[in-house]
Design an enzyme around this catalytic site. Structure first.
Site, short mmCIF file in Angstrom:
data_model
loop_
_atom_site.label_atom_id
_atom_site.label_comp_id
_atom_site.label_asym_id
_atom_site.label_seq_id
_atom_site.Cartn_x
_atom_site.Cartn_y
_atom_site.Cartn_z
N LYS A 1 -10.04 -0.06 -2.25
CA LYS A 1 -10.30 -0.41 -0.85
C LYS A 1 -11.76 -0.16 -0.50
O LYS A 1 -12.29 0.94 -0.69
CB LYS A 1 -9.39 0.41 0.06
CG LYS A 1 -9.44 0.03 1.53
CD LYS A 1 -8.42 0.82 2.34
CE LYS A 1 -8.40 0.39 3.80
NZ LYS A 1 -7.40 1.16 4.58
N CYS B 1 -4.49 -3.06 4.07
CA CYS B 1 -4.23 -2.60 5.43
C CYS B 1 -5.24 -3.13 6.43
O CYS B 1 -5.40 -4.33 6.58
CB CYS B 1 -4.16 -1.06 5.44
SG CYS B 1 -3.29 -0.40 6.88
N GLU C 1 0.85 -1.19 0.00
CA GLU C 1 0.00 0.00 0.00
C GLU C 1 0.89 1.24 0.00
O GLU C 1 1.93 1.28 0.64
CB GLU C 1 -0.88 -0.02 1.26
CG GLU C 1 -1.76 1.19 1.44
CD GLU C 1 -2.40 1.23 2.81
OE1 GLU C 1 -3.48 1.83 2.94
OE2 GLU C 1 -1.82 0.65 3.77
#
Length: 556
Positions: free
Chosen positions: A376, A427, A313
């Site tokens: 995301k 994440c 990321e």
């Protein structure tokens, strides 16, 4: 007293029931127990990783809140929550100041306050039914986590009991019922421990009778030593057996499909902290240069040729779809290594003042594959977007540091990279059950967690790796975590970690991975284990309400 005191009851029927006093522990004991509960839970999590302390912490909080009034139970739960979450989430204050850390810790502690109140509420059930207390403890923990994982603004699942068990035999239960079943098992063991300890305390206060059965000097016949300690030994033995029994749950040690070679590039950042965003070109260059160096080692025969390269990321915070220079640098890396690269990129749009946190596949020769782009789905509130911005600004002006809100994606992170179908999560998404499972049901053969730990520390990175380990076991998939600064590494379907990198270092690791297409029972069941356990927790709360009402009627 709402519960009869049986200390002086010696009938055979009474002796077959748990010995109870009808009173809670004195507050001078309960308060330290609640704080100790939070600290025991803390040490169970990485970076400490003393997983047996998780059920001990559960037991201490259960003992502290048992038979208390609701307000006292909530207060004790809150104390345990602060002792757990304040140090567990200390990495949130490294570069943003103390206010976000304090507010987040207090919010999470509030859920343990609800747990403490619920524990106090169901005390009559725990006293009335011999084996109710351990089961009630397990159910209430699952119910609390189900609520905390979803509220507010999509929830914050950090600190779930299941995530403390990455090296425990109980981790294998994830293959049967996911994180909720692991949490239930940990709390059930804790409930067995508190049952044994509470009964042991009561048994120590019960007079014993001579072995020949004669009356003792005080008159009434006591309890034989064997019968006195049986209620202590049985739950303790069951707790040990349940924990060890996790080793009997079958899990895959490797995938059953084709083998592919994957490289993780951990390019590192010039400086840790929020200002890594101001060094965007340097971060991108680090990952490009590390990939080109890998290609040189491959050409020299020092390393295997990878079929796929994974960048973390934020490896390109310069939008490579709009910035020709950034796109050319990524293409240079992909062409040199001769393999597709999964790039963690920040993309502008779709609207003005909006951005996306994305994983995009960059193929050698052709560049960005826009059909294999994952956005995301669960941006982090107050970190990647600001809900209720005007209200939040009254609390802290720091919310304006987030100038553009990240918009969520709408489809699971299934990325078809050619050599493998990837289940990409970004994440903190690894903490959310549904986000990960959706990639597996969508066909993912390899779980990929792209993350950026440059604004945190090694404790946060290791806590995140523990979640990756659980997900690998839960879905029977090989997995990997790719971080800008560490910890990166590969995880086998049985949860074993290989080639873990150091923190705040530049490293590249290459490994052959055997893919898998099968589905575990946990994958097939999905959210139903959690629904069932949470529903039983609600039923227990209702049952306790009915029992309390009956007791009030009987008492007059």
């Amino acid at each position: 007293m709402t519960i009869l005191d049986r200390d002086e009851t010696h009938s055979p029927a009474a002796l077959s029931q748990p010995v109870v006093t009808g009173r809670p522990l004195p507050l001078r004991f309960a308060v330290p127990l609640a704080v100790a509960a939070g600290l025991a839970l803390l040490v169970a999590f990485p970076p400490y990783g003393v997983w047996p302390l998780a059920p001990v912490g559960v037991a201490l909080l259960a003992a502290a809140a048992h038979r208390r009034r609701l307000r006292a139970g909530a207060g004790l739960g809150f104390l345990a929550g602060v002792a757990l979450f304040a140090p567990l989430l200390a990495w949130t204050n490294l570069h943003t100041g103390y206010l976000p850390w304090v507010l987040l810790s207090l919010l999470q502690a509030g859920y343990l306050a609800l747990l403490g109140a619920a524990t106090a509420w169901v005390s009559p059930l725990a006293d009335r039914v011999r084996w109710a207390w351990p089961v009630l403890t397990g159910l209430l923990w699952v119910g609390q986590e189900a609520l905390r994982d979803r509220t507010p603004f999509g929830g914050f699942p950090w600190g779930r009991l299941a995530f403390s068990q990455d090296t425990s035999p109980l981790l294998r239960l994830a293959a049967l019922g996911g994180a909720p079943l692991v949490t239930f098992a940990v709390a059930l063991v804790g409930g067995l421990l508190v049952t044994a300890a509470w009964r042991g305390w009561a048994a120590a206060r019960t007079p014993t009778s001579p072995a020949d059965g004669s009356q003792d000097a005080d008159g009434p016949q006591g309890v034989t030593p064997a019968r006195r300690w049986a209620p202590v030994a049985v739950p303790a033995a069951v707790a040990v057996a349940l924990t060890a029994g996790g080793l009997l749950v079958p899990v895959a040690t490797a995938g059953s499909g084709a083998t592919t070679t994957v490289a993780i590039v951990q390019g590192n950042v010039p400086r840790l902290g929020l200002d890594f965003n101001a060094q965007r070109q340097a971060v991108l260059n680090n990952h490009v240069d590390a990939t080109i160096e890998l290609a040189a080692r491959v050409a020299a025969g020092q390393e295997r040729q990878p079929d796929l390269v994974v960048w973390p990321e934020n490896s390109s915070d310069i939008d490579p779809l709009r910035n020709p220079t950034a796109g050319a640098r990524i293409s240079q890396a992909a062409d040199t290594i001769g393999a597709p690269i999964l790039v963690g990129a920040v993309l502008l749009g779709p609207g003005a003042g909006q951005v996306r946190n994305a994983g995009i596949l960059w193929r050698p020769g052709t560049g960005a594959d826009l059909d294999q782009l994952y956005t995301k789905r669960h941006p982090v509130p107050f970190a990647e977007y600001v809900p209720l911005r005007d209200v939040a600004r009254m609390v802290s002006k720091q919310v304006d540091l987030i100038r553009a809100d990240f918009v969520p994606g709408s489809t699971p992170g299934v990325v078809r990279a050619g050599p493998a179908v990837l289940g990409d999560v970004i994440c903190f998404e690894v903490a959310y059950d549904g986000v990960v499972r959706d990639t597996v049901t969508g066909g993912a053969q390899l779980l990929v967690v792209q993350t950026n730990n440059a604004t945190f520390d090694v404790a946060e990175a290791r806590q995140q790796m523990a979640m990756v380990r659980l997900r690998a076991v839960e879905h029977g998939r090989p997995a990997l975590m790719a971080s800008t600064v560490g910890v990166s590494g590969f995880v086998a379907p049985d949860g074993r970690v290989s080639d873990a990198t150091g923190f705040n270092t530049r490293e590249v690791v290459v490994r052959q991975v055997r893919l898998d297409d099968g589905r575990t029972l946990a994958t097939r069941l999905g959210w139903w284990p959690e629904v069932a356990l949470a529903a039983l927790a609600a039923a227990a709360l209702i049952g306790a309400a009915v029992l309390r009402r009956r007791q009030r009627v009987m008492s007059g």
